[in-house]
Design a protein around this motif. Structure first.
Motif, mmCIF file in Angstrom:
data_model
loop_
_atom_site.group_PDB
_atom_site.id
_atom_site.type_symbol
_atom_site.label_atom_id
_atom_site.label_comp_id
_atom_site.label_asym_id
_atom_site.label_seq_id
_atom_site.Cartn_x
_atom_site.Cartn_y
_atom_site.Cartn_z
ATOM 1 N N ASN A 91 0.842 -1.195 0.000
ATOM 2 C CA ASN A 91 0.000 0.000 0.000
ATOM 3 C C ASN A 91 0.882 1.252 0.000
ATOM 4 O O ASN A 91 1.710 1.444 0.894
ATOM 5 C CB ASN A 91 -0.908 -0.012 1.239
ATOM 6 C CG ASN A 91 -1.873 1.154 1.244
ATOM 7 O OD1 ASN A 91 -1.489 2.277 1.511
ATOM 8 N ND2 ASN A 91 -3.132 0.870 0.966
ATOM 9 N N GLN A 92 0.698 2.122 -1.006
ATOM 10 C CA GLN A 92 1.549 3.303 -1.156
ATOM 11 C C GLN A 92 1.387 4.286 0.008
ATOM 12 O O GLN A 92 2.369 4.891 0.454
ATOM 13 C CB GLN A 92 1.237 4.002 -2.484
ATOM 14 C CG GLN A 92 1.675 3.227 -3.716
ATOM 15 C CD GLN A 92 3.179 3.003 -3.728
ATOM 16 O OE1 GLN A 92 3.952 3.947 -3.684
ATOM 17 N NE2 GLN A 92 3.571 1.740 -3.798
ATOM 18 N N THR A 93 0.170 4.461 0.492
ATOM 19 C CA THR A 93 -0.048 5.378 1.611
ATOM 20 C C THR A 93 0.660 4.887 2.867
ATOM 21 O O THR A 93 1.277 5.670 3.604
ATOM 22 C CB THR A 93 -1.554 5.529 1.899
ATOM 23 O OG1 THR A 93 -2.209 5.997 0.716
ATOM 24 C CG2 THR A 93 -1.804 6.505 3.027
ATOM 25 N N THR A 94 0.578 3.580 3.122
ATOM 26 C CA THR A 94 1.283 2.996 4.270
ATOM 27 C C THR A 94 2.788 3.157 4.116
ATOM 28 O O THR A 94 3.502 3.478 5.072
ATOM 29 C CB THR A 94 0.926 1.509 4.421
ATOM 30 O OG1 THR A 94 -0.492 1.365 4.528
ATOM 31 C CG2 THR A 94 1.585 0.905 5.640
ATOM 32 N N LYS A 95 3.275 2.956 2.875
ATOM 33 C CA LYS A 95 4.703 3.137 2.618
ATOM 34 C C LYS A 95 5.137 4.568 2.915
ATOM 35 O O LYS A 95 6.177 4.812 3.537
ATOM 36 C CB LYS A 95 5.031 2.800 1.160
ATOM 37 C CG LYS A 95 5.135 1.323 0.864
ATOM 38 C CD LYS A 95 5.591 1.088 -0.568
ATOM 39 C CE LYS A 95 5.757 -0.391 -0.857
ATOM 40 N NZ LYS A 95 6.225 -0.641 -2.235
ATOM 41 N N ALA A 96 4.342 5.517 2.446
ATOM 42 C CA ALA A 96 4.679 6.932 2.655
ATOM 43 C C ALA A 96 4.736 7.255 4.149
ATOM 44 O O ALA A 96 5.661 7.939 4.610
ATOM 45 C CB ALA A 96 3.659 7.824 1.967
ATOM 46 N N SER A 97 3.756 6.765 4.895
ATOM 47 C CA SER A 97 3.737 6.996 6.337
ATOM 48 C C SER A 97 4.951 6.359 7.017
ATOM 49 O O SER A 97 5.549 6.925 7.935
ATOM 50 C CB SER A 97 2.450 6.454 6.936
ATOM 51 O OG SER A 97 2.360 6.743 8.302
ATOM 52 N N ALA A 98 5.331 5.169 6.536
ATOM 53 C CA ALA A 98 6.502 4.475 7.088
ATOM 54 C C ALA A 98 7.778 5.263 6.795
ATOM 55 O O ALA A 98 8.641 5.427 7.658
ATOM 56 C CB ALA A 98 6.592 3.060 6.511
ATOM 57 N N TYR A 99 7.912 5.746 5.545
ATOM 58 C CA TYR A 99 9.090 6.544 5.186
ATOM 59 C C TYR A 99 9.188 7.792 6.069
ATOM 60 O O TYR A 99 10.278 8.169 6.529
ATOM 61 C CB TYR A 99 9.016 6.965 3.722
ATOM 62 C CG TYR A 99 9.237 5.856 2.723
ATOM 63 C CD1 TYR A 99 8.491 5.791 1.550
ATOM 64 C CD2 TYR A 99 10.179 4.872 2.942
ATOM 65 C CE1 TYR A 99 8.679 4.777 0.626
ATOM 66 C CE2 TYR A 99 10.380 3.842 2.027
ATOM 67 C CZ TYR A 99 9.629 3.805 0.876
ATOM 68 O OH TYR A 99 9.825 2.801 -0.035
ATOM 69 N N ASN A 100 8.047 8.427 6.297
ATOM 70 C CA ASN A 100 8.043 9.646 7.124
ATOM 71 C C ASN A 100 8.477 9.336 8.552
ATOM 72 O O ASN A 100 9.242 10.086 9.157
ATOM 73 C CB ASN A 100 6.648 10.267 7.126
ATOM 74 C CG ASN A 100 6.611 11.592 7.854
ATOM 75 O OD1 ASN A 100 7.352 12.510 7.528
ATOM 76 N ND2 ASN A 100 5.769 11.693 8.860
ATOM 77 N N ASN A 101 7.997 8.210 9.092
ATOM 78 C CA ASN A 101 8.391 7.834 10.452
ATOM 79 C C ASN A 101 9.881 7.509 10.539
ATOM 80 O O ASN A 101 10.553 7.875 11.505
ATOM 81 C CB ASN A 101 7.570 6.634 10.926
ATOM 82 C CG ASN A 101 7.795 6.355 12.396
ATOM 83 O OD1 ASN A 101 7.650 7.224 13.236
ATOM 84 N ND2 ASN A 101 8.189 5.127 12.710
ATOM 85 N N LEU A 102 10.399 6.830 9.507
ATOM 86 C CA LEU A 102 11.845 6.541 9.481
ATOM 87 C C LEU A 102 12.647 7.835 9.427
ATOM 88 O O LEU A 102 13.679 7.977 10.093
ATOM 89 C CB LEU A 102 12.181 5.658 8.279
ATOM 90 C CG LEU A 102 11.790 4.178 8.400
ATOM 91 C CD1 LEU A 102 11.992 3.468 7.069
ATOM 92 C CD2 LEU A 102 12.594 3.486 9.492
#
Length: 594
Positions: A91-102
């Motif tokens: 899921n692209q939205t989940t990926k984006a949120s994960a990248y932001n948290n990293l």
């Protein structure tokens, strides 16, 4: 019977909300308080996981748990959990949120290069999806990274873009956050009035929203401005208010920053005992929650604290700890880059070997052709890898040199703006005290203290002179020597001459400072002990000669004081030589080769 029915209905209305909440509802409730109440959010998320949610929802819950870990200061655990989600999700939205948290986690532990890469990855996805709220949030995060790199113009660009996005969607909390970020940038650019205006705007919004985390940030920033404006009582009030909110919110990373701020206020009050207590508390929280920035700030402030108490040994100890810790943080990114390149290389190698195994099942002719092709490809890949490493190494060297130049300029600027200003303030206060006192003995003591302060200011400015440039010239060394001689000898009956020859030679800042200190010590000794009437300093390429017509001294029998020993130590550091030629009654000559 009717009463029993009513009671049954009442029990159902009380119990039902507790047990009827779905995993999705629990996750939604947690998302609203991830940053304001991480403990409660974690409780909701744990209950949501127990309900065996769908795979997509489980990924969201796991990612929110990772965010909670970051908010609580458990950065490595947050990174581990986030990467676990990234490895599974499509899921692209989940990926984006994960990248932001990293990005946020790596920024907190000082790995700015990784933080930028992850933030940009998140930004790319959000922009494609036209999710402007998240775009603005990431832009503010990127701006924070550039702030830590002291690239304030680029930071301002990102914060202004975030402000425009938040304004367009009328997100008041986002607008407040952007005001805070822009205020920090202006404060770093010495526009304190402009910064205060932004912080006050943010504070007004956060009060309307009743957002305690936002109120704490704004109040703390306002306190910082009053501190830099010298209004210490006002700064203390705001810092203590911010600290109280952070304790209530259990926001221990912001608490560590706030404790450092209070320590600096008490240092300026001269209350070193309280300053030390706050620094100890800040170090405790920054180490417990792995908050690199606050830990480094505590070590740095400790160095100044002991320096102000004239405990130079302890001051040097903490300065060394600060640089060791900072070097450790700075080296993390390099080690990770190397590991990442190695991992990538090994993956590519395994893929090539697998392809070769498939080819071996074909006929001999095809195997031979494929083998030749594989060898050629391998050579090209190796050549590209070697070339890429060479380019990366050159870029790293350039970056290191640029960082060193920026750091040198920053240190010179900080010394001038902070320590220089403090010494000037001390001198002014002594002058005021001298004017007010009628006791002659006190006046003499104050005059002596003022002279020490003035000399310290001169030493500071001489040090700043040596480090503010990448290189210095013989001409600049001559001008600095002449300036010192004029100041020291103007009231003495000594004729002096400073000469320079071949003034185009370039000197490193370290070499220039060592040579100047040797000349300075020589002139000082001649004026104090030589009883001379003439003094000459000749500066040439590779040599410096200082002569006087004083009473001279016996080189073999004279006891080496700190000054002569200091000159010997400095000449060793620059790998030069120094000759002392003196006969009683005929003067002294000092010849320096470098």
């Amino acid at each position: 019977m009717r009463t029993i029915c009513y009671l049954f209905v009442l029990v159902l209305t009380i119990v039902n909300p507790i047990y009827s909440q779905t995993a999705d509802e629990l996750n939604s409730k947690a998302e609203k308080i991830l940053t304001t109440d991480p403990e409660k959010a974690f409780s909701y998320l744990s209950k949501a996981k127990e309900q065996d949610p769908s795979e997509g929802l489980k990924e969201k819950i796991d990612l929110n748990i990772a965010i909670v870990k970051r908010v609580k200061g458990e950065y490595q655990e947050s990174i581990r959990l986030t990467n676990k989600v990234l490895n599974k999700t499509k899921n692209q939205t989940t990926k984006a949120s994960a990248y932001n948290n990293l990005g946020a986690a790596y920024r907190r532990i000082g790995e700015n290069e990784k933080a930028i890469n992850y933030y940009l990855a998140a930004l790319s996805i959000y922009e494609k999806n036209k999710n402007f709220e998240d775009v603005a949030t990431v832009e503010n995060n990127i701006g924070l990274v550039y702030q830590s790199l002291e690239d304030f113009d680029k930071a301002k660009t990102y914060h202004n873009s975030a402000l425009n996005h938040f304004t367009s969607i009328k997100n008041q909390q986002g607008i407040s956050k952007s005001y805070n970020m822009l205020g920090i940038v202006l404060a770093n650019q010495d526009d304190l009035e402009g910064a205060l205006s932004y912080f006050q705007k943010s504070y007004a919004i956060e009060k309307k929203l009743n957002n305690k985390v936002g109120i704490s940030e704004s109040v703390n920033n306002i306190g910082g401005i009053y501190f830099y404006l010298g209004q210490l009582d006002s700064a203390l009030v705001y810092f203590e208010k911010s600290l109280q909110i952070d304790r209530e919110n259990k926001d221990y990373t912001n608490l560590a920053d706030g404790l450092n701020n209070l320590a600096e206020v008490y240092m300026n009050f001269g209350d070193y005992k309280n300053a030390k207590l706050y620094l100890d508390s800040s170090m405790y929280y920054s180490k417990k929650y792995n908050y690199a920035n606050a830990y480094l700030q505590s070590l740095d402030t400790y160095g100044y604290l002991y320096e102000m108490q004239h405990d130079l040994a302890s001051s040097i100890k903490y300065i060394r700890k600060y640089h060791a810790a900072k070097d450790s943080v700075d080296q993390i990114s390099n080690r990770e880059n190397i590991n990442e390149l190695e991992k990538k290389y090994q993956t590519e190698k395994k893929e090539r070997l697998l392809q070769e195994e498939v080819i071996k099942n074909k006929n001999k002719t095809l195997i031979l052709i494929a083998l030749v092709g594989a060898i050629i490809i391998l050579m090209i890949v190796l050549a590209l890898i070697l070339q890429a490493r060479k380019v990366d190494k050159q870029k790293t060297i350039i970056t290191i040199l640029q960082n060193l130049e920026n750091e040198r300029s920053r240190i010179a600027r900080d010394l001038h703006d902070n320590l220089g200003a403090e010494l000037t303030l001390i001198s002014s206060k002594i002058d005021l005290k001298m004017f007010k006192t009628t006791n002659e003995a006190d006046k003499e003591d104050l005059l002596a203290i003022r002279e020490i302060s003035t000399n310290a200011n001169h030493v500071l400015r001489e040090t700043i002179w040596s480090i503010h440039k990448q290189e210095l010239t013989i001409e600049e060394l001559y001008q600095k020597t002449k300036e010192y001689a004029n100041r020291l000898l103007e009231d003495k009956e000594i004729r002096y001459q400073i000469e320079v020859h071949d003034n185009s030679e370039s000197l490193t800042p370290s070499l220039a400072l060592h040579l100047f200190r040797i000349i300075q010590e020589s002139i000082n000794n001649a004026s104090k002990y030589a009883n001379c009437s003439e003094l000459t300093v000749k500066i040439r390429k590779g040599t410096i000669e200082i002569t006087d017509n004083g009473i001279g001294f016996d080189i073999d029998s004279v006891q080496k004081g700190y000054g002569l020993q200091n000159m010997q130590d400095r000449i060793k550091e620059i790998k030069g030589t120094i000759e002392f030629n003196s006969i009683k009654g005929t003067g002294t000559s000092i010849l320096v080769h470098y």
